[in-house]
Design a protein around this motif. Structure first.
Motif, PDB file in Angstrom:
ATOM      1  N   ARG A   1       0.564   1.668   0.769  1.00  0.00           N
ATOM      2  CA  ARG A   1       1.318   0.597   1.437  1.00  0.00           C
ATOM      3  C   ARG A   1       0.881   0.457   2.892  1.00  0.00           C
ATOM      4  O   ARG A   1       0.667  -0.651   3.391  1.00  0.00           O
ATOM      5  CB  ARG A   1       2.821   0.863   1.360  1.00  0.00           C
ATOM      6  N   HIS A   2       0.718   1.582   3.564  1.00  0.00           N
ATOM      7  CA  HIS A   2       0.286   1.547   4.961  1.00  0.00           C
ATOM      8  C   HIS A   2      -1.116   0.961   5.076  1.00  0.00           C
ATOM      9  O   HIS A   2      -1.398   0.196   5.999  1.00  0.00           O
ATOM     10  CB  HIS A   2       0.322   2.947   5.583  1.00  0.00           C
TER      11      HIS A   2
ATOM     12  N   ALA B   1       4.691   5.424  13.113  1.00  0.00           N
ATOM     13  CA  ALA B   1       5.849   4.627  13.537  1.00  0.00           C
ATOM     14  C   ALA B   1       6.996   4.725  12.537  1.00  0.00           C
ATOM     15  O   ALA B   1       8.163   4.620  12.912  1.00  0.00           O
ATOM     16  CB  ALA B   1       5.443   3.164  13.727  1.00  0.00           C
ATOM     17  N   GLU B   2       6.654   4.959  11.269  1.00  0.00           N
ATOM     18  CA  GLU B   2       7.679   5.074  10.224  1.00  0.00           C
ATOM     19  C   GLU B   2       8.160   6.514  10.032  1.00  0.00           C
ATOM     20  O   GLU B   2       8.892   6.813   9.099  1.00  0.00           O
ATOM     21  CB  GLU B   2       7.148   4.528   8.898  1.00  0.00           C
ATOM     22  N   GLY B   3       7.735   7.410  10.915  1.00  0.00           N
ATOM     23  CA  GLY B   3       8.194   8.792  10.828  1.00  0.00           C
ATOM     24  C   GLY B   3       7.362   9.673   9.907  1.00  0.00           C
ATOM     25  O   GLY B   3       7.839  10.698   9.432  1.00  0.00           O
ATOM     26  N   ARG B   4       6.132   9.272   9.635  1.00  0.00           N
ATOM     27  CA  ARG B   4       5.187  10.035   8.829  1.00  0.00           C
ATOM     28  C   ARG B   4       5.686  10.331   7.408  1.00  0.00           C
ATOM     29  O   ARG B   4       5.635  11.471   6.943  1.00  0.00           O
ATOM     30  CB  ARG B   4       4.809  11.330   9.530  1.00  0.00           C
ATOM     31  N   PRO B   5       6.143   9.312   6.697  1.00  0.00           N
ATOM     32  CA  PRO B   5       6.639   9.560   5.336  1.00  0.00           C
ATOM     33  C   PRO B   5       5.506   9.868   4.366  1.00  0.00           C
ATOM     34  O   PRO B   5       4.400   9.355   4.503  1.00  0.00           O
ATOM     35  CB  PRO B   5       7.310   8.231   4.970  1.00  0.00           C
ATOM     36  N   ASP B   6       5.799  10.712   3.398  1.00  0.00           N
ATOM     37  CA  ASP B   6       4.824  11.032   2.344  1.00  0.00           C
ATOM     38  C   ASP B   6       4.797   9.914   1.310  1.00  0.00           C
ATOM     39  O   ASP B   6       5.791   9.218   1.101  1.00  0.00           O
ATOM     40  CB  ASP B   6       5.198  12.339   1.641  1.00  0.00           C
TER      41      ASP B   6
ATOM     42  N   ARG C   1     -11.023   0.608  11.886  1.00  0.00           N
ATOM     43  CA  ARG C   1      -9.862  -0.086  12.474  1.00  0.00           C
ATOM     44  C   ARG C   1      -8.674  -0.044  11.523  1.00  0.00           C
ATOM     45  O   ARG C   1      -7.541   0.168  11.960  1.00  0.00           O
ATOM     46  CB  ARG C   1     -10.237  -1.528  12.820  1.00  0.00           C
ATOM     47  N   ILE C   2      -8.917  -0.227  10.232  1.00  0.00           N
ATOM     48  CA  ILE C   2      -7.829  -0.155   9.254  1.00  0.00           C
ATOM     49  C   ILE C   2      -7.225   1.249   9.247  1.00  0.00           C
ATOM     50  O   ILE C   2      -6.001   1.401   9.212  1.00  0.00           O
ATOM     51  CB  ILE C   2      -8.317  -0.567   7.854  1.00  0.00           C
ATOM     52  N   GLU C   3      -8.075   2.264   9.289  1.00  0.00           N
ATOM     53  CA  GLU C   3      -7.582   3.642   9.338  1.00  0.00           C
ATOM     54  C   GLU C   3      -6.688   3.864  10.560  1.00  0.00           C
ATOM     55  O   GLU C   3      -5.634   4.495  10.461  1.00  0.00           O
ATOM     56  CB  GLU C   3      -8.751   4.636   9.360  1.00  0.00           C
ATOM     57  N   GLU C   4      -7.114   3.349  11.705  1.00  0.00           N
ATOM     58  CA  GLU C   4      -6.329   3.487  12.938  1.00  0.00           C
ATOM     59  C   GLU C   4      -4.972   2.806  12.798  1.00  0.00           C
ATOM     60  O   GLU C   4      -3.936   3.378  13.159  1.00  0.00           O
ATOM     61  CB  GLU C   4      -7.078   2.878  14.123  1.00  0.00           C
ATOM     62  N   LEU C   5      -4.988   1.581  12.292  1.00  0.00           N
ATOM     63  CA  LEU C   5      -3.739   0.844  12.135  1.00  0.00           C
ATOM     64  C   LEU C   5      -2.821   1.510  11.114  1.00  0.00           C
ATOM     65  O   LEU C   5      -1.607   1.610  11.341  1.00  0.00           O
ATOM     66  CB  LEU C   5      -4.024  -0.607  11.721  1.00  0.00           C
ATOM     67  N   ALA C   6      -3.388   1.958  10.003  1.00  0.00           N
ATOM     68  CA  ALA C   6      -2.581   2.615   8.972  1.00  0.00           C
ATOM     69  C   ALA C   6      -1.926   3.878   9.537  1.00  0.00           C
ATOM     70  O   ALA C   6      -0.752   4.154   9.261  1.00  0.00           O
ATOM     71  CB  ALA C   6      -3.435   2.951   7.758  1.00  0.00           C
ATOM     72  N   ARG C   7      -2.672   4.615  10.341  1.00  0.00           N
ATOM     73  CA  ARG C   7      -2.105   5.825  10.943  1.00  0.00           C
ATOM     74  C   ARG C   7      -0.986   5.471  11.927  1.00  0.00           C
ATOM     75  O   ARG C   7       0.054   6.142  11.962  1.00  0.00           O
ATOM     76  CB  ARG C   7      -3.201   6.630  11.658  1.00  0.00           C
TER      77      ARG C   7
ATOM     78  N   ALA D   1      -2.112  -2.434   7.047  1.00  0.00           N
ATOM     79  CA  ALA D   1      -3.139  -2.384   8.082  1.00  0.00           C
ATOM     80  C   ALA D   1      -4.221  -3.432   7.827  1.00  0.00           C
ATOM     81  O   ALA D   1      -4.696  -4.078   8.767  1.00  0.00           O
ATOM     82  CB  ALA D   1      -3.744  -0.984   8.155  1.00  0.00           C
ATOM     83  N   GLU D   2      -4.603  -3.610   6.560  1.00  0.00           N
ATOM     84  CA  GLU D   2      -5.580  -4.652   6.234  1.00  0.00           C
ATOM     85  C   GLU D   2      -5.061  -6.032   6.632  1.00  0.00           C
ATOM     86  O   GLU D   2      -5.800  -6.827   7.223  1.00  0.00           O
ATOM     87  CB  GLU D   2      -5.900  -4.653   4.738  1.00  0.00           C
ATOM     88  N   ARG D   3      -3.803  -6.299   6.330  1.00  0.00           N
ATOM     89  CA  ARG D   3      -3.218  -7.598   6.688  1.00  0.00           C
ATOM     90  C   ARG D   3      -3.149  -7.770   8.202  1.00  0.00           C
ATOM     91  O   ARG D   3      -3.406  -8.861   8.718  1.00  0.00           O
ATOM     92  CB  ARG D   3      -1.847  -7.760   6.053  1.00  0.00           C
ATOM     93  N   LEU D   4      -2.788  -6.710   8.911  1.00  0.00           N
ATOM     94  CA  LEU D   4      -2.740  -6.785  10.375  1.00  0.00           C
ATOM     95  C   LEU D   4      -4.121  -7.058  10.969  1.00  0.00           C
ATOM     96  O   LEU D   4      -4.255  -7.886  11.875  1.00  0.00           O
ATOM     97  CB  LEU D   4      -2.178  -5.486  10.955  1.00  0.00           C
TER      98      LEU D   4
END
Length: 52
Positions: A30-31, A20-25, A9-15, A35-38
Protein backbone atom coordinates in the motif's frame (compact mmCIF):
# COMPACT_ATOMS: atom_id res chain seq x y z
CA UNK A 1 13.39 10.34 -15.11
CA UNK A 2 15.46 7.18 -15.34
CA UNK A 3 14.06 3.94 -13.92
CA UNK A 4 16.68 3.73 -11.15
CA UNK A 5 16.00 7.33 -10.14
CA UNK A 6 12.25 6.66 -10.17
CA UNK A 7 12.62 3.55 -8.01
CA UNK A 8 14.83 5.39 -5.52
CA UNK A 9 12.32 8.25 -5.24
CA UNK A 10 9.44 5.81 -4.74
CA UNK A 11 11.43 4.02 -2.03
CA UNK A 12 12.04 7.35 -0.28
CA UNK A 13 8.39 8.34 -0.44
CA UNK A 14 7.18 4.91 0.68
CA UNK A 15 9.50 5.06 3.67
CA UNK A 16 8.26 8.54 4.57
CA UNK A 17 4.66 7.32 4.40
CA UNK A 18 5.51 4.25 6.50
CA UNK A 19 7.20 6.40 9.14
CA UNK A 20 4.38 8.97 9.14
CA UNK A 21 1.89 6.16 9.81
CA UNK A 22 3.87 4.90 12.79
CA UNK A 23 5.81 2.15 10.97
CA UNK A 24 2.99 -0.40 10.71
CA UNK A 25 3.77 -3.94 9.60
CA UNK A 26 2.21 -5.46 6.50
CA UNK A 27 1.52 -2.21 4.63
CA UNK A 28 4.48 -2.19 2.28
CA UNK A 29 2.49 -2.72 -0.91
CA UNK A 30 0.00 0.00 0.00
CA UNK A 31 2.80 2.40 0.87
CA UNK A 32 4.61 1.60 -2.40
CA UNK A 33 1.46 2.23 -4.45
CA UNK A 34 0.80 5.48 -2.61
CA UNK A 35 4.38 6.56 -3.27
CA UNK A 36 4.02 5.77 -6.98
CA UNK A 37 0.91 7.96 -7.16
CA UNK A 38 2.65 10.77 -5.28
CA UNK A 39 5.64 10.67 -7.59
CA UNK A 40 3.39 10.70 -10.66
CA UNK A 41 1.58 13.74 -9.25
CA UNK A 42 4.91 15.48 -8.57
CA UNK A 43 6.10 14.82 -12.10
CA UNK A 44 2.82 16.02 -13.63
CA UNK A 45 2.92 19.21 -11.57
CA UNK A 46 6.52 19.87 -12.59
CA UNK A 47 5.64 19.25 -16.22
CA UNK A 48 2.70 21.70 -16.03
CA UNK A 49 4.93 24.33 -14.41
CA UNK A 50 7.50 23.89 -17.14
CA UNK A 51 4.86 24.38 -19.85
CA UNK A 52 3.75 27.75 -18.45
Amino acid sequence: MEENERRTRIEELARQIWEAEGRPDGQGVRHWLMAERLLDAELQAAHREHEQ
